[in-house]
Design an enzyme around this catalytic site. Structure first.
Site, PDB file in Angstrom:
ATOM      1  N   SER A  98       0.808  -1.219   0.000  1.00  0.00           N
ATOM      2  CA  SER A  98       0.000   0.000   0.000  1.00  0.00           C
ATOM      3  C   SER A  98       0.841   1.268   0.000  1.00  0.00           C
ATOM      4  O   SER A  98       0.404   2.300  -0.520  1.00  0.00           O
ATOM      5  CB  SER A  98      -0.943  -0.006   1.214  1.00  0.00           C
ATOM      6  OG  SER A  98      -1.931  -0.992   1.066  1.00  0.00           O
ATOM      7  N   GLU A 277     -10.356   6.479   2.441  1.00  0.00           N
ATOM      8  CA  GLU A 277      -9.857   5.107   2.342  1.00  0.00           C
ATOM      9  C   GLU A 277     -10.673   4.135   3.188  1.00  0.00           C
ATOM     10  O   GLU A 277     -10.835   4.331   4.395  1.00  0.00           O
ATOM     11  CB  GLU A 277      -8.400   5.024   2.802  1.00  0.00           C
ATOM     12  CG  GLU A 277      -7.828   3.623   2.607  1.00  0.00           C
ATOM     13  CD  GLU A 277      -6.604   3.313   3.452  1.00  0.00           C
ATOM     14  OE1 GLU A 277      -5.917   2.310   3.139  1.00  0.00           O
ATOM     15  OE2 GLU A 277      -6.333   4.043   4.434  1.00  0.00           O
ATOM     16  N   ASP A 282      -8.816  -4.156   3.237  1.00  0.00           N
ATOM     17  CA  ASP A 282      -7.537  -4.841   3.066  1.00  0.00           C
ATOM     18  C   ASP A 282      -7.237  -5.759   4.249  1.00  0.00           C
ATOM     19  O   ASP A 282      -6.791  -6.900   4.076  1.00  0.00           O
ATOM     20  CB  ASP A 282      -6.434  -3.798   2.909  1.00  0.00           C
ATOM     21  CG  ASP A 282      -5.069  -4.405   2.635  1.00  0.00           C
ATOM     22  OD1 ASP A 282      -4.908  -5.052   1.585  1.00  0.00           O
ATOM     23  OD2 ASP A 282      -4.162  -4.238   3.467  1.00  0.00           O
ATOM     24  N   HIS A 286      -6.686  -9.834   4.239  1.00  0.00           N
ATOM     25  CA  HIS A 286      -5.520 -10.514   4.822  1.00  0.00           C
ATOM     26  C   HIS A 286      -5.952 -11.630   5.772  1.00  0.00           C
ATOM     27  O   HIS A 286      -5.257 -12.647   5.900  1.00  0.00           O
ATOM     28  CB  HIS A 286      -4.648  -9.516   5.581  1.00  0.00           C
ATOM     29  CG  HIS A 286      -3.709  -8.733   4.721  1.00  0.00           C
ATOM     30  ND1 HIS A 286      -2.696  -9.307   3.990  1.00  0.00           N
ATOM     31  CD2 HIS A 286      -3.628  -7.401   4.477  1.00  0.00           C
ATOM     32  CE1 HIS A 286      -2.028  -8.374   3.338  1.00  0.00           C
ATOM     33  NE2 HIS A 286      -2.575  -7.201   3.606  1.00  0.00           N
ATOM     34  N   ASP A 324      -6.001   0.204  -4.520  1.00  0.00           N
ATOM     35  CA  ASP A 324      -4.562   0.282  -4.766  1.00  0.00           C
ATOM     36  C   ASP A 324      -3.976  -1.037  -5.253  1.00  0.00           C
ATOM     37  O   ASP A 324      -2.924  -1.071  -5.874  1.00  0.00           O
ATOM     38  CB  ASP A 324      -3.825   0.757  -3.513  1.00  0.00           C
ATOM     39  CG  ASP A 324      -4.184  -0.033  -2.267  1.00  0.00           C
ATOM     40  OD1 ASP A 324      -5.108  -0.864  -2.303  1.00  0.00           O
ATOM     41  OD2 ASP A 324      -3.532   0.189  -1.224  1.00  0.00           O
ATOM     42  N   HIS A 325      -4.657  -2.155  -4.969  1.00  0.00           N
ATOM     43  CA  HIS A 325      -4.198  -3.488  -5.371  1.00  0.00           C
ATOM     44  C   HIS A 325      -5.260  -4.505  -4.972  1.00  0.00           C
ATOM     45  O   HIS A 325      -6.122  -4.228  -4.143  1.00  0.00           O
ATOM     46  CB  HIS A 325      -2.867  -3.845  -4.688  1.00  0.00           C
ATOM     47  CG  HIS A 325      -2.887  -3.670  -3.201  1.00  0.00           C
ATOM     48  ND1 HIS A 325      -3.540  -4.540  -2.355  1.00  0.00           N
ATOM     49  CD2 HIS A 325      -2.358  -2.702  -2.399  1.00  0.00           C
ATOM     50  CE1 HIS A 325      -3.407  -4.135  -1.106  1.00  0.00           C
ATOM     51  NE2 HIS A 325      -2.703  -3.015  -1.101  1.00  0.00           N
ATOM     52  N   HIS A 428      -1.458  -9.720  -0.905  1.00  0.00           N
ATOM     53  CA  HIS A 428      -1.712  -8.899  -2.079  1.00  0.00           C
ATOM     54  C   HIS A 428      -1.503  -9.687  -3.364  1.00  0.00           C
ATOM     55  O   HIS A 428      -0.744 -10.657  -3.406  1.00  0.00           O
ATOM     56  CB  HIS A 428      -0.789  -7.680  -2.086  1.00  0.00           C
ATOM     57  CG  HIS A 428      -0.992  -6.753  -0.942  1.00  0.00           C
ATOM     58  ND1 HIS A 428      -0.264  -5.595  -0.781  1.00  0.00           N
ATOM     59  CD2 HIS A 428      -1.840  -6.804   0.123  1.00  0.00           C
ATOM     60  CE1 HIS A 428      -0.651  -4.968   0.326  1.00  0.00           C
ATOM     61  NE2 HIS A 428      -1.612  -5.692   0.884  1.00  0.00           N
TER      62      HIS A 428
END
Length: 466
Positions: A98, A277, A282, A286, A324-325, A428
């Site tokens: 990130s 955000e 995210d 994970h 972002d990914h 990611h």
């Protein structure tokens, strides 16, 4: 603007330090949007694989009879939007973290994973929110993770390592951004910082309005810059907040923070730039935590609606919606009962973090079964409970997202037998990601871009110099 011209600019941006900024600036001068965007709002669902976007929309359709606000943009033919795929690589890997991802947008140059707008030889790239502020715009960030975390920091500061969050907090004070809100109490309190500095007192002394809970934030009526820090580390997962009256009273939603930020920033005569955000998307990926993932994606989607509603009325705002990914690449897997199994997630009341944090090696299998059922709405078997308990014999404290090494993967595998959701990993991925734009300047977006191109597109749209 011709698409080939913007792609030429994208090539310049990707070249970064090799060409230098004079060449880039010259190209930018030729490619400004015809109508200047007074404001820009960029919304980032951190770590959002396409499966996350897809499943959140399906979840809402089946639970509430409506789609997500993001995908409704694509369905509504009366709303003029542009869409693209974005290459998310960093300077050191096809798979970005990130910090490097945000730096590609923030500084316009790809840097190594872990770095914030600092090149391989120590060179600094001026972050875009500093450029926007220098142009007279009010600027801010709101997030569901620490406000000092990688994604907001990448728009705001230069730092050799994303891990220097206490130092990043001090840099925010020096830079005097107009709105900074999220989690991360430990980076602002004497108890949490190694240097014992009281950053809240320092911000107050510099004439900031400091707020620490939801009611204080909602009752703000000030022209001062705002610092809002509402929780240790990241904010609670939305699914856990939804199940707790205490958390609902204390912790604002991302949509509420977004609304507050826009209300505070919009009075600036030269406009504003705001990053929003959904950082806990995210973290849930994970952890392979489907309940936390979907509810935080939906909470992000509520913030998308706030931004779109403002832009629709304002007529001078560019809204950018992206990630972002990818992360963990979850998806609904084929099976005869896939629909019913997916619908079982509607019964989830707590995150897997809540479930597993309440388990210890001294518990019985029956107690574990009860804990899982309280969080996920179904009873696992005694064998599955014992399998989970076996993971608690050797927990340790190392790791960024799961320091105690709790058995998130094991629980997700068990849940997958009941909800038909699969995951490819707990980290990611290098996927090209979805990007959408609405409002002034959205015509600048070609159908495929590199992440660094987004830096220059925001500058072009607002007519701000590089």
């Amino acid at each position: 603007m011709e698409r080939k011209d913007f792609l030429r600019l994208g090539g310049l941006a990707a070249a970064g330090t090799m060409l230098g900024f004079n060449g880039q600036a010259a190209a930018i001068d030729e490619l400004k949007a015809k109508q200047k965007a007074k404001n820009v709002i960029i919304l980032v669902s951190d770590g959002m694989s396409i499966g996350t976007l897809n499943m959140a929309d399906l979840f809402l359709q089946r639970k509430e009879g409506r789609g997500s606000y993001w995908l409704d943009l694509y369905r509504d033919r009366n709303r003029k939007i542009t869409r693209a795929l974005m290459d998310t690589a960093s300077a050191s890997s096809l798979v970005t973290d990130s910090a490097a991802a945000s730096s590609s947008w923030g500084g316009g140059v790809r840097v190594k994973n872990g770095s914030l707008n600092v090149g391989a030889n120590g060179e600094f790239y001026k972050p875009i929110w500093q450029k926007m502020k220098a142009a007279g715009k009010a600027v801010g960030c709101v997030t569901t993770v620490p406000i000092t975390h990688a994604t907001p920091a990448g728009f705001c500061v230069n730092n050799k390592s994303r891990k220097g969050q206490p130092e990043i907090a001090e840099k925010y004070l020096e830079l005097r951004f107009d709105v900074m809100m999220g989690g991360g109490l430990e980076h602002f309190t004497p108890e949490g910082r190694e240097d014992k500095k009281d950053m809240f007192s320092a911000f107050t002394a510099k004439d900031f309005a400091v707020v620490r809970d939801r009611s204080q934030m909602l009752n703000l009526n000030t022209s001062k810059p705002i610092l809002g820090v509402f929780h240790e580390d990241g904010l609670p997962y939305s699914i856990d907040r939804n199940s707790s009256a205490e958390l609902q009273a204390k912790i604002p939603t991302l949509a509420e923070m977004t609304q507050t930020a826009i209300k505070h920033l919009k009075g600036n005569p030269k406009g504003f730039a705001l990053q929003v955000e959904g950082g806990k998307v995210d973290w849930a990926a994970h952890g392979n935590d489907i309940g936390a993932l979907l509810y935080d994606q939906i909470a992000f989607d509520e913030a998308v609606k706030v931004a779109l509603d403002f832009a629709e009325k304002d007529k001078e705002t560019l809204v950018i919606i992206t990630t972002d990914h990818g992360n963990a690449n979850p998806g609904l897997i084929y099976g005869e009962k896939a629909n019913q199994m997916f619908d079982s997630i509607q019964k989830y009341k707590q995150s897997n973090d809540w479930i597993l944090s309440g388990v210890n090696k001294f518990m019985t299998a029956a107690q574990v079964i009860e804990r899982v059922e309280a969080g996920s709405g179904f009873a696992i078997t005694t064998e599955q409970a014992n399998d989970l308990l076996g993971q608690y014999q050797h927990l340790d404290e190392d790791g960024l997202y799961n320091p105690r090494k709790m058995p998130f993967k094991k629980l997700a595998e068990i849940q997958g037998k009941y909800n038909s959701v699969g995951w490819i990993s707990m980290d990611h991925s290098a996927d090209f990601v979805e990007l959408a734009m609405y409002g002034v300047g959205s015509e600048l977006l070609p159908s495929f871009i590199k992440n660094t191109d987004l830096h220059y597109l925001m500058l072009n749209a607002t007519h701000v110099e590089a």
